[in-house]
Design a protein around this motif. Structure first.
Motif, mmCIF file in Angstrom:
data_model
loop_
_atom_site.group_PDB
_atom_site.id
_atom_site.type_symbol
_atom_site.label_atom_id
_atom_site.label_comp_id
_atom_site.label_asym_id
_atom_site.label_seq_id
_atom_site.Cartn_x
_atom_site.Cartn_y
_atom_site.Cartn_z
ATOM 1 N N GLY A 99 -3.878 84.781 37.360
ATOM 2 C CA GLY A 99 -3.986 83.346 37.602
ATOM 3 C C GLY A 99 -5.314 82.798 37.121
ATOM 4 N N TYR A 100 -5.239 81.670 36.453
ATOM 5 C CA TYR A 100 -6.415 81.017 35.879
ATOM 6 C C TYR A 100 -6.777 79.830 36.758
ATOM 7 C CZ TYR A 100 -9.392 79.972 31.814
ATOM 8 O OH TYR A 100 -10.447 79.795 30.963
ATOM 9 N N LEU A 101 -8.009 79.404 36.694
ATOM 10 C CA LEU A 101 -8.403 78.230 37.465
ATOM 11 C C LEU A 101 -7.717 76.987 36.899
ATOM 12 C CD1 LEU A 101 -12.220 78.950 37.837
ATOM 13 C CD2 LEU A 101 -10.501 78.998 39.654
ATOM 14 N N PRO A 102 -7.225 76.109 37.767
ATOM 15 C CA PRO A 102 -6.603 74.866 37.279
ATOM 16 C C PRO A 102 -7.678 73.932 36.719
ATOM 17 C CG PRO A 102 -6.736 74.845 39.663
ATOM 18 C CD PRO A 102 -7.212 76.203 39.225
ATOM 19 N N GLU A 103 -7.241 73.026 35.893
ATOM 20 C CA GLU A 103 -8.167 72.108 35.218
ATOM 21 C C GLU A 103 -9.162 71.469 36.186
ATOM 22 O OE1 GLU A 103 -8.364 71.907 31.967
ATOM 23 O OE2 GLU A 103 -9.968 70.425 32.028
ATOM 24 N N ASP A 104 -8.681 71.009 37.335
ATOM 25 C CA ASP A 104 -9.583 70.246 38.204
ATOM 26 C C ASP A 104 -10.510 71.124 39.048
ATOM 27 O OD1 ASP A 104 -7.809 71.230 39.971
ATOM 28 O OD2 ASP A 104 -6.943 69.295 40.531
ATOM 29 N N ALA A 105 -10.350 72.413 38.920
ATOM 30 C CA ALA A 105 -11.270 73.284 39.645
ATOM 31 C C ALA A 105 -12.603 73.431 38.908
ATOM 32 C CB ALA A 105 -10.645 74.660 39.852
ATOM 33 N N TRP A 106 -12.609 73.129 37.619
ATOM 34 C CA TRP A 106 -13.838 73.274 36.841
ATOM 35 C C TRP A 106 -14.769 72.104 37.132
ATOM 36 C CZ3 TRP A 106 -14.286 77.867 34.596
ATOM 37 C CH2 TRP A 106 -13.124 78.570 34.259
ATOM 38 N N PRO A 107 -15.978 72.366 37.476
ATOM 39 C CA PRO A 107 -16.912 71.282 37.846
ATOM 40 C C PRO A 107 -17.105 70.265 36.727
ATOM 41 C CG PRO A 107 -17.828 73.432 38.451
ATOM 42 C CD PRO A 107 -16.578 73.698 37.692
ATOM 43 N N THR A 108 -17.062 70.721 35.486
ATOM 44 C CA THR A 108 -17.300 69.797 34.382
ATOM 45 C C THR A 108 -16.000 69.549 33.638
ATOM 46 O OG1 THR A 108 -19.437 70.871 34.157
ATOM 47 C CG2 THR A 108 -18.771 69.358 32.404
ATOM 48 N N GLN A 109 -15.718 68.290 33.360
ATOM 49 C CA GLN A 109 -14.452 67.942 32.741
ATOM 50 C C GLN A 109 -14.643 67.512 31.287
ATOM 51 O OE1 GLN A 109 -11.273 68.072 34.311
ATOM 52 N NE2 GLN A 109 -12.471 69.327 35.731
ATOM 53 N N LEU A 110 -13.585 67.699 30.513
ATOM 54 C CA LEU A 110 -13.591 67.281 29.111
ATOM 55 C C LEU A 110 -13.735 65.763 29.010
ATOM 56 C CD1 LEU A 110 -12.978 68.373 26.134
ATOM 57 C CD2 LEU A 110 -10.692 67.414 26.518
ATOM 58 N N THR A 111 -14.733 65.319 28.223
ATOM 59 C CA THR A 111 -14.869 63.866 28.052
ATOM 60 C C THR A 111 -14.930 63.470 26.584
ATOM 61 O OG1 THR A 111 -17.268 64.052 28.178
ATOM 62 C CG2 THR A 111 -16.114 63.578 30.238
ATOM 63 N N LYS A 112 -14.994 64.442 25.689
ATOM 64 C CA LYS A 112 -15.057 64.123 24.262
ATOM 65 C C LYS A 112 -13.972 64.878 23.538
ATOM 66 C CE LYS A 112 -19.777 62.899 22.963
ATOM 67 N NZ LYS A 112 -20.957 63.317 22.204
ATOM 68 N N SER A 113 -13.346 64.246 22.569
ATOM 69 C CA SER A 113 -12.340 64.977 21.824
ATOM 70 C C SER A 113 -12.599 64.988 20.317
ATOM 71 C CB SER A 113 -10.948 64.418 22.118
ATOM 72 O OG SER A 113 -10.944 63.043 21.815
ATOM 73 N N THR A 114 -13.557 64.212 19.887
ATOM 74 C CA THR A 114 -13.895 64.233 18.457
ATOM 75 C C THR A 114 -14.910 65.340 18.178
ATOM 76 O OG1 THR A 114 -13.727 61.837 18.548
ATOM 77 C CG2 THR A 114 -14.601 62.801 16.507
ATOM 78 N N PRO A 115 -14.531 66.269 17.313
ATOM 79 C CA PRO A 115 -15.439 67.373 17.011
ATOM 80 C C PRO A 115 -16.811 66.897 16.558
ATOM 81 C CG PRO A 115 -13.279 67.815 16.104
ATOM 82 C CD PRO A 115 -13.228 66.411 16.628
#
Lengths: 397, 397, 397, 397
Positions: A196-212
């Motif tokens: 089992g992997y940690l769900p997205e919202d368990a990670w303290p830092t969230q993705l905010t950028k999608s442009t490389p």
């Protein structure tokens, strides 16, 4: 007669809050709490913890800032050694514990305290790391570990605190999070089992950028000193800046599976964008600059440095010898590394260094060289196969 | 008098086409071409190469299929050892060369040829790998390397072929590509210097899927035997299936920076989705199943296995000892690994195995254990810090 | 036009005498001979060799004394690392060659010579050691090796010299002997096959004392600085003094069986009383002073230092890193070692050092300690067996 | 209700005699004593110990003969690995303890006992070795260590025994001696401090021969199978025979300085003529038969095998992997080794083996070879110095 002083490594959570009351009221001690900052707290958080400590009735509270020592005496060697435990984990938490314990031991000496308390439980690595450092640096101090020894349930601790007049909402977080300069660990639920992997919202830092984005990292003698052509104000500052840049891409997440010091297996999630990028970039630079013998031995020694650090053996004299070795290999590890940041992932684009051994002067890989001939290689091939050739002939007889 | 026979390791490209004409017409030899298949050719490609060989006038042509031996005698040990050269590269090409050379040496013996030719240039690793294997397995054969020795330019080779009546469009690909069961290498342009990544269209396999997928990999004693609950028809087939699944996500691309056998640095791109996933999944399984001492020594030996293989020393007797060691560690490495595939990236979700040492029976990491007490750990901490504590006391005097 | 200059590494023996005449008369070169002294020549011997050189017609002759550099840049690290190749041989000759070649290369630069000659044959290690150093330090120089290239018999060399007017008794010694500060090698007859020991009279130094003696060796930071309470005038002098004392007992003889750089096996006798006593005494001191981790890693690195030195790789950058590591471990390796000398044999009696970790303060081995309890050890034993215990339980299921 | 059964590892000495009475009379247990024979007892000694046990009132006594298992499961791997701890000590005692503990654990299971007792003190290695094995093989058993826990003086033990009616002369030997198939340890007086050697009469075996002798040892696949041309009746018998021959020369004495498992330093004398001769002879044979890579890796793994064995970790799974590796290297280690025995000292004269790589067919060391040319070596030297040469050029800029 005055009460005996105890220094408590305090975090503001339930366990160490329990310790304050237990030590002062049940053991009759004068409790001096200390929070050791290894780079994971904001000024507001530090203030809030201090307030909590005084509200619980400590005789004094202090914040011990060890971030610079932590970088100078440890993190830079983790970079020199490209240390990733089990090829995965930058030892974010392991390294911190030693510096926390060391600061507490020194503080105990300063205050003349003959007792030190920590809130570790009896099942993890931290108890050993704290015990070991205290045993070495403060062998005359009693080490008190109420949580490990009393084995109280969470509810029992809360009840005890209530009975002492501490009424507070003890929020049970789904995940236990530990943050420091060299990364954040995230444990709980999924990591308590093997699958089992940690769900997205368990990670303290969230993705905010999608442009490389492409960034460049400047290294001097193995240390990150600037980003995108701009020198950072300090090496610690450079790590913080890279953390901010890369966090937006949610880079550097993974789950570490490892052997605890006490012999059981454990899993823990972590996010460590700066450590992972720095180590991979640094290693790339080294692959261009160091010889194959240097790379081989650095890896062996770097791995062992990480292992002993993980196991709380930072104070072993051999660690100083390892550090000297690792530092000695870095004299030329200077140059720029280009890195591509994508959502959840990064890769190294290439490097520039005046110490780069991939020099076009001597013939490039795949193109005919200028400093030796085909006959030289033919001779080389003959000689390097001599022993196996002889072995085969002799054993064929 | 009959012409001397020569076995030519033939690929159908310009260099080995030149060799056919050069050996037969300039050196007066009877050329027998052999293409050794290590898993990178389709039946159509094999047929086309054969046709080319005969068109060039070889006396005979043969395709030697060594895929099974390649897997059985080498790839599985690369998996057991989690071999990633410089923590990056699965040694896709290095391993192939040895099996190609071995097959050619045996074929030479079968045909009674006293000469072997290969088309290696004088600047890379392959010349040494071929030379070394021939020196050991066919020490009585002359080894002829026209390309290395004559150092002709591409144009000179084409002119020579024209002069012998071979008129053909010799397409100069922007990148030199080598494909086999254990990955594809991509060299050229950007990889010839230290800076610069391969552009998207240089990668042979393109991204075709963007919706993440979860797959499960079944391992038995260290070998991948099935995917998503379905047993593969063979272990080679399992690798091919995983390659197909993961290629759609363009997983497994990177650039390897390494030391060539002849001492210069080189860079090469590669895509190796199956090798990277298999090795990371296998390693995860091992982290749960093997002891820390096993993991440590496996890594040392696996690394050296990879290094010697890379350097063409596959036939060194110690390699057999390493293989025996690695195989011996795999008896329990059985279980299922869950993997998440995302565009350009994958991660391990978790594992299931009846040999998992992360067993809840003995107390989980972070929770109080059942088989020892806090006092036991306190004693442990004391004893493991004894030597450093004594060292400090003695050296403080 | 002036003749091209060549620097010849000259020893005064048949091979290098041949080289003088061959280079000057057949190749038309201006020969400058150089003898590099690594501690094995008396002033008389040096004078005699110089006279020989001029008699052969060299344009100039020089003695390059590198004894101090040899000690400072190499021997002391062999002591720090307790380097005995294959647990037997102190690398007496291997180390010398590098310093000889280095001195010759620098001398060539000084004289502006574009050629260097050495008299190595084509079957041993020395040819590679010389070639490698010249390639690195004087890559622009041609390296001429007449003996290796012409493959003349002894008789043919003598005839050639006669034809050039050099008439001399070329005594063919039964054994080839090479003497330097760090020991003397003795090769010939018995050592040319796998079976048979050197006869008593083949050893250059004979037994002259039969009454056992006790001596004491004083070490400071890993270096021998005095004997029997008397400080030596230099560290080189200390080695010479110990050699004289121990030679009388015919200590330090053995036969080394090893792998040559070119892949064949070789055997060579040696007598090296001082190196063997110093290394064993130094190691004994370290066993008392260093921690087990330090001892373990020193051994690994010391061994590899010896191996690369043996293989002519002294100039590899990693060697400097190893030296830094080894030196860093020696800060406390200070104390006195008592040694018993018997005919043909010695043993260590004991050591004294203020850094000795075998301190009675903390409980002696075999007696009850003061700083921990039986319960602490019981806890320790439990925790260190945890993983194997769990492994057994899990795998028993 | 029946008394609880306890298995006592019994030696007949004061400590374990105390344990019999203490366990039966103070703890009310049914004591079953067991003496585990690892090759150090004569039939008479075994009988005397049995009589002592019954005289003390044990419910049963048994002698467990594990000599064959000890050889087969451990000693032969110590030979394969040429294991000498700290280059000195053949681990005579360390290895025995594991087999003693294992035999006791199995015997406890057979008798259905839920308790095991051993007489170890609290300051040495043996307590840990026993504790660890029992923890792993008999985790459900209570382990009782009266001597460690009660910390009684010798006098107090004697008084206690007197009070229970055991009146006996408890001779306090000046040295504590432990004898087994793989050597005898001698501790006391001089070995309790860092300086001082054992006096002549402290050694259990005295010099009785002064005329040198030559013997030959026959090895098959790494194991000693015969002496002086005569096959021994078993491999254990071969060790006993060699011990008898070499003991007359007082060969194999030394003092080991080592790190105990609990972190303190310790010294112990030992005499181990057969182990030292066998290991040195075996190693000599290997130097002729194995490749340099095999020798290097065997040494690393052999050392670690010895270290983990010393630390009581014989049951760690990696030890089985090491054994498999070591055994795999021995397939050709077959031949005869000639050894000279002198008073107090021996040396290897030479070897004979059909697997000897020092074969005259391919050119001997120091003589011109037949399978390669001077030019091949020149090419080899060029290529092996490439990287350092490039490194120098790049870093000179």
């Amino acid at each position: 007669m005055s009460k005996p002083k105890v220094i408590l490594a305090f975090s503001g959570g339930l366990d160490t809050s329990f310790c304050v009351k237990y030590l002062s009221e049940e053991r009759g001690m004068e409790v001096h709490s200390a929070l050791v900052d290894t780079g994971g707290f904001s000024p507001e958080e530090l203030k809030a913890i201090e307030a909590k400590a005084y509200a619980l009735g400590v005789s004094s509270h202090v914040t011990l800032d060890v971030v610079d020592a932590y970088y100078q005496d440890c993190i830079r060697f983790l970079v020199y050694g490209n240390v990733l435990k089990n090829n995965t984990y930058p030892l974010s938490v392991s390294a911190e514990r030693v510096f926390q314990a060391t600061a507490v031991a020194k503080y105990a000496e300063k205050l003349g305290a003959k007792a030190i308390a920590h809130g570790s439980t009896g099942a993890g690595n931290d108890q050993v790391r704290f015990d070991v450092v205290f045993r070495i640096l403060a062998p005359e101090c009693e080490v008190i570990t109420p949580i490990r020894d009393l084995q109280l349930s969470r509810e029992a601790e809360i009840d005890f605190l209530k009975s002492k007049g501490v009424v507070q909402e003890w929020h049970k977080a789904a995940y236990s999070i530990n943050k420091g300069l060299w990364g954040t660990s995230v444990g709980g639920k999924e990591t308590l089992t093997s699958d089992g992997y940690l769900p997205e919202d368990a990670w303290p830092t969230q993705l905010t950028k999608s442009t490389p984005e492409r960034i460049s990292l400047e290294f001097e003698q193995g240390e990150l000193v600037g980003i995108n052509g701009k020198k950072s104000s300090s090496k610690v500052a450079a790590i913080r800046e890279l953390t901010e840049i890369a966090s937006a891409f949610a880079i550097g997440r993974d789950i570490h599976v490892g052997d605890t010091i006490i012999g059981i297996k454990g899993r823990v999630g972590f996010e460590a964008p700066a450590p992972l990028i720095i180590i991979k970039a640094h290693h790339s630079l080294e692959k261009h600059i160091l010889t194959k013998h240097q790379l081989y031995w650095k890896q062996n020694i770097g791995d062992m440095y990480g292992t002993l650090l993980h196991e709380g053996q930072f104070l072993e004299p051999v660690m100083r010898n390892f550090e000297t070795f690792l530092a000695d290999t870095q004299s030329n590890v200077t140059g720029t590394v280009h890195v591509q940041l994508n959502p959840y992932q990064f890769h190294i684009l290439g490097i520039e260094s005046k110490y780069d051994l991939m020099s076009s002067v001597f013939g490039a890989y795949g193109e005919m060289n200028k400093a030796w001939s085909g006959d030289d290689v033919r001779g080389f091939s003959k000689i390097v196969s001599n022993q196996t050739m002889i072995h085969r002939k002799v054993n064929e007889k």
